[in-house]
Structures are given as structure tokens and as C-alpha cells.
Design a protein around this motif. Structure first.
Motif, PDB file in Angstrom:
ATOM      1  N   ALA B 533       0.832  -1.203   0.000  1.00 58.26           N
ATOM      2  CA  ALA B 533       0.000   0.000   0.000  1.00 58.26           C
ATOM      3  C   ALA B 533       0.869   1.256   0.000  1.00 58.26           C
ATOM      4  O   ALA B 533       0.589   2.222  -0.718  1.00 58.26           O
ATOM      5  CB  ALA B 533      -0.918  -0.011   1.210  1.00 58.26           C
ATOM      6  N   TRP B 534       1.948   1.239   0.788  1.00 61.90           N
ATOM      7  CA  TRP B 534       2.844   2.396   0.807  1.00 61.90           C
ATOM      8  C   TRP B 534       3.442   2.625  -0.568  1.00 61.90           C
ATOM      9  O   TRP B 534       3.522   3.750  -1.051  1.00 61.90           O
ATOM     10  CB  TRP B 534       3.964   2.187   1.826  1.00 61.90           C
ATOM     11  N   ASN B 535       3.854   1.554  -1.206  1.00 65.02           N
ATOM     12  CA  ASN B 535       4.437   1.712  -2.529  1.00 65.02           C
ATOM     13  C   ASN B 535       3.406   2.161  -3.547  1.00 65.02           C
ATOM     14  O   ASN B 535       3.711   2.912  -4.465  1.00 65.02           O
ATOM     15  CB  ASN B 535       5.050   0.391  -2.979  1.00 65.02           C
ATOM     16  N   ALA B 536       2.169   1.698  -3.367  1.00 59.28           N
ATOM     17  CA  ALA B 536       1.124   2.059  -4.317  1.00 59.28           C
ATOM     18  C   ALA B 536       0.760   3.528  -4.205  1.00 59.28           C
ATOM     19  O   ALA B 536       0.196   4.102  -5.141  1.00 59.28           O
ATOM     20  CB  ALA B 536      -0.110   1.197  -4.088  1.00 59.28           C
ATOM     21  N   SER B 537       1.086   4.143  -3.062  1.00 58.49           N
ATOM     22  CA  SER B 537       0.689   5.544  -2.874  1.00 58.49           C
ATOM     23  C   SER B 537       1.256   6.451  -3.962  1.00 58.49           C
ATOM     24  O   SER B 537       0.657   7.469  -4.285  1.00 58.49           O
ATOM     25  CB  SER B 537       1.117   6.034  -1.495  1.00 58.49           C
ATOM     26  N   ILE B 538       2.382   6.061  -4.559  1.00 59.06           N
ATOM     27  CA  ILE B 538       2.974   6.942  -5.578  1.00 59.06           C
ATOM     28  C   ILE B 538       2.120   7.014  -6.837  1.00 59.06           C
ATOM     29  O   ILE B 538       2.177   7.986  -7.563  1.00 59.06           O
ATOM     30  CB  ILE B 538       4.405   6.509  -5.963  1.00 59.06           C
ATOM     31  N   VAL B 539       1.353   5.960  -7.108  1.00 60.14           N
ATOM     32  CA  VAL B 539       0.460   6.061  -8.261  1.00 60.14           C
ATOM     33  C   VAL B 539      -0.968   6.369  -7.831  1.00 60.14           C
ATOM     34  O   VAL B 539      -1.816   6.664  -8.663  1.00 60.14           O
ATOM     35  CB  VAL B 539       0.474   4.779  -9.126  1.00 60.14           C
ATOM     36  N   ALA B 540      -1.225   6.271  -6.518  1.00 58.29           N
ATOM     37  CA  ALA B 540      -2.599   6.456  -6.059  1.00 58.29           C
ATOM     38  C   ALA B 540      -2.911   7.906  -5.746  1.00 58.29           C
ATOM     39  O   ALA B 540      -4.051   8.337  -5.878  1.00 58.29           O
ATOM     40  CB  ALA B 540      -2.858   5.596  -4.819  1.00 58.29           C
ATOM     41  N   GLU B 541      -1.890   8.642  -5.340  1.00 51.08           N
ATOM     42  CA  GLU B 541      -2.174   9.998  -4.872  1.00 51.08           C
ATOM     43  C   GLU B 541      -2.049  11.048  -5.975  1.00 51.08           C
ATOM     44  O   GLU B 541      -2.383  12.206  -5.769  1.00 51.08           O
ATOM     45  CB  GLU B 541      -1.250  10.349  -3.694  1.00 51.08           C
ATOM     46  N   VAL B 542      -1.524  10.625  -7.113  1.00 56.01           N
ATOM     47  CA  VAL B 542      -1.493  11.524  -8.269  1.00 56.01           C
ATOM     48  C   VAL B 542      -2.190  10.807  -9.408  1.00 56.01           C
ATOM     49  O   VAL B 542      -1.847   9.669  -9.715  1.00 56.01           O
ATOM     50  CB  VAL B 542      -0.052  11.851  -8.704  1.00 56.01           C
ATOM     51  N   VAL B 543      -3.154  11.450 -10.012  1.00 50.39           N
ATOM     52  CA  VAL B 543      -3.938  10.779 -11.043  1.00 50.39           C
ATOM     53  C   VAL B 543      -4.015  11.646 -12.282  1.00 50.39           C
ATOM     54  O   VAL B 543      -4.216  12.858 -12.200  1.00 50.39           O
ATOM     55  CB  VAL B 543      -5.354  10.495 -10.509  1.00 50.39           C
ATOM     56  N   GLN B 544      -3.778  11.021 -13.428  1.00 50.24           N
ATOM     57  CA  GLN B 544      -3.937  11.737 -14.689  1.00 50.24           C
ATOM     58  C   GLN B 544      -5.160  11.192 -15.375  1.00 50.24           C
ATOM     59  O   GLN B 544      -5.290   9.988 -15.577  1.00 50.24           O
ATOM     60  CB  GLN B 544      -2.728  11.504 -15.588  1.00 50.24           C
ATOM     61  N   GLY B 556       3.205   9.870  -1.186  1.00 50.70           N
ATOM     62  CA  GLY B 556       3.259   9.309  -2.533  1.00 50.70           C
ATOM     63  C   GLY B 556       3.238  10.394  -3.584  1.00 50.70           C
ATOM     64  O   GLY B 556       4.041  10.385  -4.525  1.00 50.70           O
ATOM     65  N   SER B 557       2.338  11.339  -3.438  1.00 52.04           N
ATOM     66  CA  SER B 557       2.275  12.402  -4.438  1.00 52.04           C
ATOM     67  C   SER B 557       3.510  13.278  -4.337  1.00 52.04           C
ATOM     68  O   SER B 557       3.993  13.802  -5.351  1.00 52.04           O
ATOM     69  CB  SER B 557       0.994  13.214  -4.275  1.00 52.04           C
ATOM     70  N   ALA B 558       4.052  13.457  -3.118  1.00 54.86           N
ATOM     71  CA  ALA B 558       5.283  14.237  -2.974  1.00 54.86           C
ATOM     72  C   ALA B 558       6.413  13.595  -3.781  1.00 54.86           C
ATOM     73  O   ALA B 558       7.142  14.273  -4.508  1.00 54.86           O
ATOM     74  CB  ALA B 558       5.675  14.334  -1.501  1.00 54.86           C
ATOM     75  N   ILE B 559       6.525  12.264  -3.673  1.00 57.17           N
ATOM     76  CA  ILE B 559       7.580  11.561  -4.405  1.00 57.17           C
ATOM     77  C   ILE B 559       7.331  11.646  -5.909  1.00 57.17           C
ATOM     78  O   ILE B 559       8.229  11.953  -6.693  1.00 57.17           O
ATOM     79  CB  ILE B 559       7.664  10.094  -3.940  1.00 57.17           C
ATOM     80  N   ALA B 560       6.089  11.388  -6.301  1.00 56.03           N
ATOM     81  CA  ALA B 560       5.774  11.392  -7.723  1.00 56.03           C
ATOM     82  C   ALA B 560       6.064  12.758  -8.330  1.00 56.03           C
ATOM     83  O   ALA B 560       6.633  12.866  -9.427  1.00 56.03           O
ATOM     84  CB  ALA B 560       4.314  11.005  -7.926  1.00 56.03           C
ATOM     85  N   GLN B 561       5.685  13.825  -7.609  1.00 60.24           N
ATOM     86  CA  GLN B 561       5.895  15.156  -8.170  1.00 60.24           C
ATOM     87  C   GLN B 561       7.361  15.543  -8.165  1.00 60.24           C
ATOM     88  O   GLN B 561       7.851  16.163  -9.099  1.00 60.24           O
ATOM     89  CB  GLN B 561       5.056  16.181  -7.405  1.00 60.24           C
ATOM     90  N   ALA B 562       8.079  15.118  -7.112  1.00 56.02           N
ATOM     91  CA  ALA B 562       9.509  15.418  -7.071  1.00 56.02           C
ATOM     92  C   ALA B 562      10.222  14.724  -8.227  1.00 56.02           C
ATOM     93  O   ALA B 562      11.148  15.284  -8.830  1.00 56.02           O
ATOM     94  CB  ALA B 562      10.110  14.972  -5.746  1.00 56.02           C
ATOM     95  N   ALA B 563       9.772  13.515  -8.559  1.00 58.24           N
ATOM     96  CA  ALA B 563      10.386  12.793  -9.674  1.00 58.24           C
ATOM     97  C   ALA B 563      10.037  13.467 -10.992  1.00 58.24           C
ATOM     98  O   ALA B 563      10.896  13.679 -11.852  1.00 58.24           O
ATOM     99  CB  ALA B 563       9.927  11.338  -9.678  1.00 58.24           C
TER     100      ALA B 563
END
Lengths: 470, 604
Positions: B533-544, B556-563
Motif C-alpha cells: 500500500a505504501w508503494n502504491a501511494s505513488i500512483v494512487a495519490e497523483v492521477v492523470q 506518494g504524491s510528494a515523491i511522484a511530483q519530485a520525480a
């Protein structure tokens, strides 16, 4: 310095066969990193000053109670583990690792479940520089010798226990070892299968159909040892040492229950069940005219631990044993007892030890004799049994007495298990300390001396418990 | 990707229990085995031709001039090609994972010095989400191969690898550390060389766990396929032709039809893989089960039977594979000659210093220096981060924690009753198991966009939060369900009969029998699920969706956006925060619960 070196010299006739394997003053400590409360590093001594020779043409059996380090000795002799001190020599060369001239048959067979019978046997040859065809040819020959033909492509799990151990033998024999080691090879088999395999192995060995020059077997089955071996090495525990080396009975007397056979079985039982007695004294006391015992060796030293060690035995078994011996007028031969109850040394010895420790009986000359308390225990009903047991535990078991006293002293009549365990760990390894504790709790619970809550690790006095101990 | 963390109890619980519910094959007679070429051989040949064609197509794409954002057509005709390319990427990543597993696992299990560092490192690695690896991997590989597509392709493969490898390595390490003593001694007595010990003892013993964890790794790989085929890095974006991209593009375009078609292709692909690859593998690996009696219900696979009957394969095995492996074994033994019969390193005797020790320390030293440089660089990057940012990341972590807790709670609430129902009833488990397995193997990310169509009718803040929790739940609830089923199936029938006789029913039955019995299984499932679930947060908290990007505050969204924004220092900081939280929860919560489970509620 033990007497063992003297013994082996004594035994040497003028033209004895060549010595194949020789262990001199072998010691083994385990768990060097274990620390006691005071921070001293101390290991547990499992083998102390063991010297032993194995000669060509010999079948040697090593016998002893559990904890006497007999399996450890076998592994040291085979080069699987290093001794802490002392040396092992194979034909005068120092043994530094598993020897190519040696094979082991394991108690649990140690077959690779994902390999077929043929592949398992071939495994023994993989370290040798052979072509695939040569390897297969030799493996098939070994399979043939050991009576496994037709099973080449079977997997171990498809075979019965006896057939599996045959694979174990075939894998050992295919390397044509000069020395064959067997670690309780028949103890995982049922009685009839074991008998069958034993006979067949002896036939191959005596008829010289296998290239093996000497066999060493570890066992805790005294009858088996007497039946098979030319020489019996009896070991003692705390620490493991050789207590006596006895000559086997003549070939003709092995299978039949001759007096010589019976006598040797009795003698071994007597030695083993009296761990604190000097083996030489026992042999002298016994009728020593018939077979010349090779001689006593290490005199057992007083237990180095300085703390009573409890055998891990359930109370029901003590009760049952007392009742049985009582039916035989309070005295019964241990060899007979073992045979009739189908119990091997490792089962019966701790039981006898517990009976002795609790003061219910005494082992004497290979017999178990009930004491007064033992007779009362055998005749009492459940409530009386508990009463008698409570008395005996409190007067004989140091650990339980101390726990009870600590509980009486404690304010809430409660103590944490850690307190006891810490004390025990000064004398025992952490695992053994735990087992000692658990045995003590088990006995004390039966005696209704105190209660124990496993989840919180709390020992406490039950108010309602009938404490008629004062 | 913290797909699985198997603390002590081995993989037995994680695997879906299929054994007992299979019906035995009617007729086992195959008298004409290996006589003449037949149906099986035709299939083998067709499969070979297909594989070669796919490889040629893919190779021509890899070597073609670099095209960072290839056009993805939503035409159905391209779907098989995209599916093939994605499959190839998954396979390469899997092979990489396998190689990594064998090498890393073997060294960690056999070298005491290395183990002290390697196991904690693995523990941390598995808590790092896939996107945190993104900038480093992509920038490095694109820089190495500036002119062809191979760099980007390799980057995608490595990213998938980071979602596959760790649980396999853990499983292998665990097996290699628990080799049965008597087999180890037998290998020593018969003086097997280290290489032969590796292939005859270590790998076979680890095989079953490895196969089951491989299946889980593939599920993890599919889950992050979309993230690995669509790379956004600052102002550069990379797009690889594949099923993941197809689904993403379809979602972005709001093309429901294409989305469904892509989803359907994915389901077909996964089911096909299960039938032609995993089931045969499971059936084959059954012979590595370490058991002394033959189990009555062995897994079976018609495809495996077919392959075993194929004359081509038989010929290949007899004339090429067997002599070939024999030759390789000999060569390897020759290279490492004279190392076979070494004494095992005893705890009480110091090992003699050999050239191997020296080389070992040399390698260790180099790694230590590199690690130090890495730490210094990391510290330098972290020094730029203000306290405020750390605070924000902490709050983000709290939000994500709440979401995972909620997702786990929902998972427990529905899987326990359903799993127990399925596990305790042979009829239900026979009917539902195959369905549940297929449903579970479809990556939630793929049908997530379909879900979004509905959720986005809700107010934005509510919709995205529900969506995030839903995705976490969809991605991880199956671990819990499978474990609960396994737990319920393992309740001994005598206990159930005893409960019947003493009329223990209703809530009391749950409290005294069912819940304690499934507890260890439940904990095992939750450990895996919470990491997932923690790992899934990177695709769950940011949605296109529909060309909009919607994010909700969270780690998760923090990581996704930083990347995506290519801000390495923030990416590093947020990754550290996540790794810290995940490892902390593992140690403080799960490991303790697990110990309780093992001590008090283990049956038998």
C-alpha cells in the motif's frame, strides 16, 4: 590426561591391524560467544579429552546417553567439524576437512528430494573426475549391490523408510570408502525393517563384498551395538567423554541371545545408568571373568556446572514407570524394561535419571529399584500422588525449592521469569536454561506449588492452592 | 516495492492455496510418450517462431534512432504488438531480478561479513517506491546511450526490476539460510564443489519459494507497468510503446472504448501467462518440495504434461541440455579447482586468511568508499532542504499513513468473513478460487482509470481521496484474502468438530476458534499488503485523467511530483521519510505482531 592413551596401548597385541583413524586428546567447545552474567566468555564443553583408534577390519559402535557428544565425535572424526583442541589423523595424515576415503550414512537419510535414486547415488561421485558414463555405471552397480534395482528412477518420497536408507547406503558405498560412518542409521526405521537392513549390511561387510575397511556406528540402541560391533565405546555426559571401551562378543554369540550377549547388554546398561560411578569399578564388581573388558578410561569428573540439571521428563512417565516396576516387586532389569517398552537409551535414561533425582528409585547393577517414596507413589491415588510428589520435589529439586522460596518472600507472591532465567543462564546455555525452567514449571504445576502465566512470563502463588507443604 | 516480506514463516502462507481444491486427472496413462512428433511439438515450434519474431521486432526498435516520445496509436491492431513489447520488458526485468536474487541472496546467505550489511540494505531497498529510482536510472542510461532507444528501454526494464526483485531475494535468502543440516553435511561429506552445492542443493531447496515469489513479483511488475512506460522527468518526457502506455494514453484521452480494449488485452495476457507459464512451473517445481512423504494432491498442469511429451524437448534435453550443463559444471569446477573440500568455517575457529578473504575485503572496501561518497552527496542535497519542507513531508507522511490504515482496515473487514467462508467450505473454494485468482492478478492500476470515470463525478477533494484509498486497497487486498483463505483451510477438522460438539457458535466461535486460527495468516498477509500500500501511494495519490493531473497531499504524491519535476533533493528527502516510516512500522508493529502470532496462535 585420561587413561585412554594407556588403554589403547594396553590393547595393542603384537601384530594388530593397521590403525586407520586416530583421535588424540580431542576437545570440543561450543558457543564461545556465550557470555555469563558476569561477562566472562565461556563455552559449553561438549567433548573432553577423547582419544580413540579405529583399525582395519573393525566394526566400532559408539554408545551413550543423549548429550554425551557422540554425534559430535563422529563429525569431528569425519572432518565435518574442527576439534577445539587435539588432533584427528587418517593414516598418519592430519584430517583437515571431509576425507575422500570416508562416507557417512545419516539418521535422517539426507537424500536430496529433488533427485532420483540414481541421481542421489551419483551425487557421491560428482566430486570425482569421472565421465558421466563411468559415474552412471558405478552408481548402478552400487544400487544393484544394495538391492535397489528397479527403483533407479524413483524419487525418495516415493520410497519407504527402509528403501530410502538403502539409497543412503548405496550413495555411501559408491564412493568405495575405506571408512564407513553411520550416525544412528536404523533409528528412524521400524523394528522389522531395521533388523532386515542390519542383517544385510552385516552380510555384505563380513563377506567382504564392500570395499570398506572399517565401520564406525553411533547408536543409542544397546542391543544393536552388541549385535553388530567388535568394540563398544561407551560415552558419558557433562562433558562428553569416553567412560569405557569394551570388546564385543564373539561372532557366534551375536545374533542368538547367549549368556555372553545378555551379559554385555547388562554391563553396558549398568555403566550408562550409573553416570557417577567409575566404569572400572562397575566392571570389577560385575562378573568380569568372561570377557575381558578392555578397561576403564576417564573417571567421570564431578559435574562442572555446580547446579542440579533436571532431565526433561513429564510427570506421567515417572508415575507410569514407578507403577510398572512396582508390579515387578519394586525391582526390574533396565535392559528388559527397555526392550519391552520399546524405549531406546535416549528415552529411558532421562526417565531413570528423573526417578533417581526425585528419590523414587535407584539404578543398581543394571536394575531399577524403587525406594519407599517410589512404592508409595506407585500405589497412591491421584491426590496422594500429588502430595508425595510435592514432598519429593521440595526436598530434592534445588531449582523448584528456590523458586518457591523466592515466591514466598516476594511481596505480591509474584516474580518475573527473567529473574529465574538469568540465574540459570549462569550455569546453562540460554536454550538449556529455558528448558530447565520449563521442566521446573511443569513439575511445580503438577505439584501445585505455584502457577505460571506463559503470556506475561509471571510466576505466582495461587491463593486457593492447597499449600500443605509447611 | 515491498511486495512481500516473509519474516520467519516461509512462503507457504502467501501462496494462494490451490492444491487441495484441484480435482485429480482422470486418466494418467500416456503410453505413447515421446514416440513421434505430434501436437505438442507443433505448439513448441509455433511458440519458438513467435518468440523469435518478437525479439527481432523489439531489437529493431531498440537500435533505431532515439525517439523519446513515440506516438502511441489507440488502434486495436497495434495492441498485440504493444502487449508483446510490454511482455518482453517484463521478462527482461524478471531475468534481471532472478540474476540479482541468486547472486545477492547467495552472498548474503553464505558470507557472514557481507550479511551484516546486505540484509538491512535489502530491507530499506524494498521500502523505496519505484519512482524514487526514476531520475537516476533514466538520466544515467539516456546519457550512456544518447542516440538509440536502448537507454530508455533499459531504464524501463530496470524500473520494473525495482518492483520485482526484493521479495524474491528475501525468499531466496531465507531458504538458503535454512538449508537442512543433514543435507549440508551430506554435500560436505561427498565434497560437492561450491558451484555444485549451489545448483544441487541451494537453488533446488529455494525453488518453491522462488516460484511463488516470482508470481507475486510479476503481479507487482504489471502494477507499475504504466509508471515504467511513461516517464516524466522535469521538462523531458519519455514514452515507450507498450500496453502500459496504451492504457495511460487511452485514459488521458478519455477514450473509454480503447481503455476497455487495452484492459481486456492485459487480462488475456495475464491469464495466458498463468496457463502456459506459471501453472506448468508450479507443477514442475513440486518435485522440489522438501517433504518426506508424497503429498496426495500435487499441483498439475496439462501444459506441462504436453511439454513432457514433446519429442523436440526430449531430444533437446537429452542431447543438448544435459551434456551442456555437464560441460558447464566441469568448466566451472576446473576454474575453481581445489576449493571443494574446504572445512566449514566454524564459529569457534578463525578462518585462515586466503586470497579470497583479501579479495572480499577489497570489494568491501571499494563498496564502503562508494557508499561514503554517496552519503556525502546525499547529505549535501539534504542540507538544502528547509525545516518547513521536512515538516510538510512529515504531514504528508501522516496523510498517507491514514490512507494505508484505512485501506488495511477495509481489507480486513471484507476479506476475513469472505476468506473464512471460502476457506472453510470446499464447495465455495472450488467454485471461487479460480475466479479470485484471475481477478487478483489483474493490476489495479490498469482498471483504475475506468473507476475514475465514476469517482470524478464527486467533488474533487473527496473523489481523489476515495480513489487513492481504493487503489491501495485494490492493489493489496488480495494478499490478505489469500492468506485468510489459507488460514481458514488450515483449521484442523478435529478443532472444528470439537467446536460443533460443544455447540460453540456465533461470535463465540469466531473468538475462540476462527480468529485465533487465522491470526498468524492474517498478520502475514497484512505485512505484505501494508508494504504494498505504501508503494502504491505513488500512483494512487497523483492521477492523470482526461488531460488533467489531480493530486492530493501525501508522501506518494510528494515523491511522484519530485520525480516528475526532477528535484532530486526533495525526491531524496521524501524517499527517506517513506523508507523510514515503512521500516519503522515493520519493526515496531508487524514484527511484534508476528512474534505474538507465532508464539501464541500457531496450530500444531
Amino acid at each position: 590426561m585420561s587413561l585412554s592413551s594407556k588403554v589403547t596401548k594396553m590393547q595393542q597385541p603384537t601384530h594388530s591391524p593397521a590403525v586407520l583413524l586416530e583421535a588424540t586428546h580431542v576437545r570440543k567447545m561450543y558457543g564461545d560467544e556465550k557470555r555469563t552474567k558476569h561477562g566472562e566468555i565461556q563455552g559449553v564443553l561438549v567433548l573432553d579429552d577423547v582419544s580413540l583408534q579405529i583399525r582395519e577390519g573393525e566394526f566400532v559402535a559408539i554408545l551413550g546417553p543423549s548429550g554425551s557428544g557422540k554425534s559430535t565425535l563422529l563429525r569431528i572424526l569425519s572432518g565435518l567439524i574442527h576439534p577445539t583442541a587435539g588432533t584427528v589423523r587418517y593414516r598418519d595424515a592430519l584430517v583437515m576437512g571431509p576425507d575422500p576415503h570416508l562416507a557417512i550414512v545419516f539418521q535422517t537419510f539426507a537424500l536430496f528430494p529433488w533427485l532420483t535414486v540414481l541421481e542421489n547415488v551419483e551425487l557421491g561421485l560428482e566430486a570425482q573426475d569421472l565421465t558421466r558414463t563411468q559415474r552412471t555405471k558405478r552408481a548402478l552397480a552400487a544400487i544393484d549391490t544394495i538391492g535397489l534395482d528397479g527403483f533407479e528412477d524413483a524419487y525418495p518420497k516415493e520410497l519407504s523408510g527402509g528403501m530410502r536408507q538403502r539409497v543412503g547406503f548405496a550413495r555411501a558405498l559408491v564412493v568405495e570408502p575405506e571408512l564407513l560412518f553411520m550416525d544412528e542409521p536404523f533409528s528412524a526405521l521400524d523394528v522389522l525393517t531395521a533388523e532386515n537392513l542390519r542383517t544385510e549390511l552385516l552380510r555384505l561387510w563380513r563377506e567382504g563384498r564392500i570395499p570398506t575397511k572399517a565401520i564406525l556406528m553411533v547408536t543409542h540402541n544397546i542391543e544393536e551395538a552388541v549385535q553388530m560391533a567388535d568394540r563398544l565405546v561407551v560415552m558419558g555426559h557433562d562433558p562428553g567423554c569416553i567412560r569405557a571401551i569394551l570388546n564385543g562378543v564373539p561372532l557366534a554369540d551375536r545374533l542368538a541371545k547367549t549368556p555372553a550377549h545378555e551379559h554385555l547388554v547388562d554391563l553396558v546398561y549398568t555403566i550408562i545408568t550409573q553416570p557417577d560411578e567409575d566404569a572400572g569399578t562397575i566392571m570389577a564388581a560385575q562378573d568380569g571373568r568372561k570377557e575381558q573388558p578392555v578397561g576403564p578410561t576417564a573417571t567421570p569428573k564431578p559435574s562442572g556446572r555446580g547446579y542440579q540439571s533436571l532431565p526433561h521428563i513429564k510427570i506421567g512417565a515417572v508415575n507410569g514407570l514407578a507403577e510398572r516396576v512396582q508390579r515387578h516387586d519394586g525391582r526390574e532389569d533396565l535392559a528388559v524394561l527397555g526392550r519391552e517398552l520399546q524405549m531406546e537409551l535416549d528415552d529411558i535414561l532421562p526417565l531413570v535419571e528423573a526417578v533417581e533425582l526425585l528419590g523414587f528409585g535407584e539404578a543398581m547393577e543394571g536394575d531399577l529399584i524403587l525406594t519407599d517414596a517410589g512404592r508409595r507413589l506407585a500405589e497412591g491415588d491421584e491426590l496422594q500422588d500429588k502430595e508425595i510428589f510435592r514432598e519429593q520435589v521440595l526436598s530434592n529439586v534445588e531449582l523448584i525449592r528456590q523458586m518457591k522460596e523466592a515466591l514466598d518472600r516476594a511481596e505480591d507472591h509474584e516474580i518475573q521469569e527473567d529473574q529465574i532465567l538469568e540465574q540459570l543462564e549462569e550455569y546453562f546455555s540460554p536454550d538449556e536454561a529455558r528448558r530447565q525452567f520449563e521442566t521446573a514449571v511443569d513439575w511445580a504445576r503438577y505439584a501445585e506449588l505455584f502457577a505460571y502465566d506463559g503470556a506475561s512470563g509471571l510466576l505466582y502463588l495461587e491463593d486457593a492452592a492447597p499449600t500443605s507443604t509447611q | 516495492m515491498a511486495q512481500v516480506y516473509l519474516p520467519e514463516r516461509s512462503e507457504a502462507q502467501v501462496r494462494p492455496p490451490r492444491g487441495p481444491i484441484q480435482t485429480r486427472r482422470q486418466n494418467d496413462a500416456t503410453p505413447t510418450q515421446g514416440q513421434r512428433p505430434g501436437f505438442a511439438d507443433a505448439i513448441v515450434i509455433i511458440a519458438l517462431i513467435g518468440a523469435v519474431a518478437l525479439l527481432v521486432t523489439a531489437a529493431s526498435r531498440w537500435t533505431a534512432e532515439q525517439n523519446p516520445a513515440i506516438h502511441i496509436s489507440l488502434q486495436p491492431i497495434y495492441l498485440p504488438l504493444y502487449a508483446g513489447l510490454s511482455l518482453l520488458r517484463m521478462m527482461l526485468a524478471y531475468l534481471l531480478s532472478l540474476a540479482f536474487t541468486l547472486i545477492y541472496g547467495h552472498i548474503a546467505a553464505t558470507n557472514r561479513t557481507a550479511r551484516r550489511f546486505m540484509v538491512p540494505i535489502l530491507d530499506i531497498l524494498q521500502s523505496i517506491p519505484i519512482l524514487s529510482f526514476l531520475p537516476g536510472v533514466v538520466l544515467a542510461l539516456v546519457a550512456i546511450f544518447p542516440h538509440s532507444n536502448i537507454g530508455i528501454e533499459m531504464a524501463a526494464v530496470i524500473l520494473i526490476f525495482t518492483s520485482q526483485a526484493w521479495n524474491m531475494t528475501f525468499s531466496y535468502y531465507h531458504s538458503a539460510r535454512t538449508l537442512p543440516v543433514e543435507l549440508r553435511e551430506a554435500a560436505m561429506v561427498y565434497r560437492l564443489s561450491p558451484w555444485r552445492r549451489f545448483i544441487r542443493l541451494e537453488i533446488p531447496f529455494a525453488m518453491i519459494g522462488l516460484v511463488w515469489n516470482s508470481m507475486m513479483s510479476w503481479a507487482g511488475g504489471w502494477f507499475f507497468l504504466m509508471a515504467a512506460e511513461q516517464l516524466q522527468l522535469g521538462n523531458r518526457s519519455f514514452q515507450l510503446p507498450g500496453l502500459g502506455s496504451y492504457l495511460q494514453i487511452a485514459a488521458n484521452a478519455g477514450n473509454g472504448g480503447a481503455l476497455l480494449l487495452g484492459l481486456f488485452t492485459l487480462v488475456v495476457l495475464i491469464v495466458l501467462l498463468d496457463v502456459v507459464f506459471w501453472r506448468p512451473l508450479v507443477a514442475w517445481s513440486d518435485k522440489f518440495k522438501f517433504e518426506s512423504v508424497r503429498s496426495t494432491e500435487a499441483p498439475e498442469s496439462p501444459i506441462l504434461d504436453l511439454l513432457r511429451r514433446s519429442t523436440i524437448i526430449e531430444w533437446f534435453s537429452l542431447h543438448a541440455a544435459q551434456p551442456g550443463s555437464e560441460w558447464i559444471n566441469r568448466q566451472i569446477d576446473r576454474i575453481f579447482h581445489n576449493q571443494s573440500a574446504s572445512m566449514p568455517s566454524d564459529e569457534s575457529t578463525p578462518a585462515p586468511i586466503t586470497y579470497k578473504t583479501v579479495i572480499g575485503w577489497g570489494i568491501g572496501g571499494i563498496i564502503a568508499v562508494l557508499a561514503m561518497i554517496g552519503c556525502l552527496l546525499a547529505l549535501h542535497a539534504l542540507a538544502q532542504i528547509s525545516l518547513l519542507t521536512w515538516g510538510t513531508l512529515g504531514v504528508d507522511g501522516f496523510f498517507t499513513l491514514m490512507r494505508t490504515v484505512l485501506a488495511m482496515t477495509i481489507a480486513v473487514l471484507w476479506t476475513v468473513p469472505v476468506g473464512v467462508k471460502i476457506g472453510m467450505s470446499p464447495t465455495w473454494s472450488r467454485r471461487l478460487q479460480p475466479i479470485v485468482q484471475v481477478v487478483a492478478s489483474i493490476p489495479a492500476t490498469a482498471f483504475f482509470p475506468v473507476l475514475l470515470i465514476v469517482l470524478f463525478k464527486l467533488p474533487t477533494g473527496v473523489g481523489i481521496n476515495i480513489a487513492a484509498i481504493a487503489l491501495m486497497l485494490l492493489g493489496t487486498q488480495w494478499y490478505v484474502l489469500f492468506n485468510v483463505i489459507a488460514g481458514a483451510m488450515s483449521i484442523p477438522s478435529d478443532l472444528r468438530e470439537a467446536a460443533d460438539i460443544y455447540r460453540v457458535s456465533g461470535w463465540r466461535r469466531w473468538r475462540t476458534l476462527i480468529l485465533p486460527a487465522i491470526f498468524p495468516y492474517l498478520v502475514t498477509g497484512l505485512i505484505t499488503a501494508s508494504g504494498g500500500a505504501w508503494n502504491a501511494s505513488i500512483v494512487a495519490e497523483v492521477v492523470q485523467y482526461n488531460d488533467k493531473t489531480i493530486a492530493t497531499p501525501g508522501l506518494g504524491s510528494a515523491i511522484a511530483q519530485a520525480a516528475a519535476n526532477n528535484t532530486p533533493s526533495i525526491l531524496l528527502a521524501s524517499t527517506l521519510v517513506m523508507a523510514f516510516i515503512v521500516v519503522f512500522i515493520n519493526r515496531m508493529v508487524w514484527r511484534r505482531l508476528y512474534q505474538i502470532a507465532e508464539r501464541r496462535y500457531t496450530l500444531g
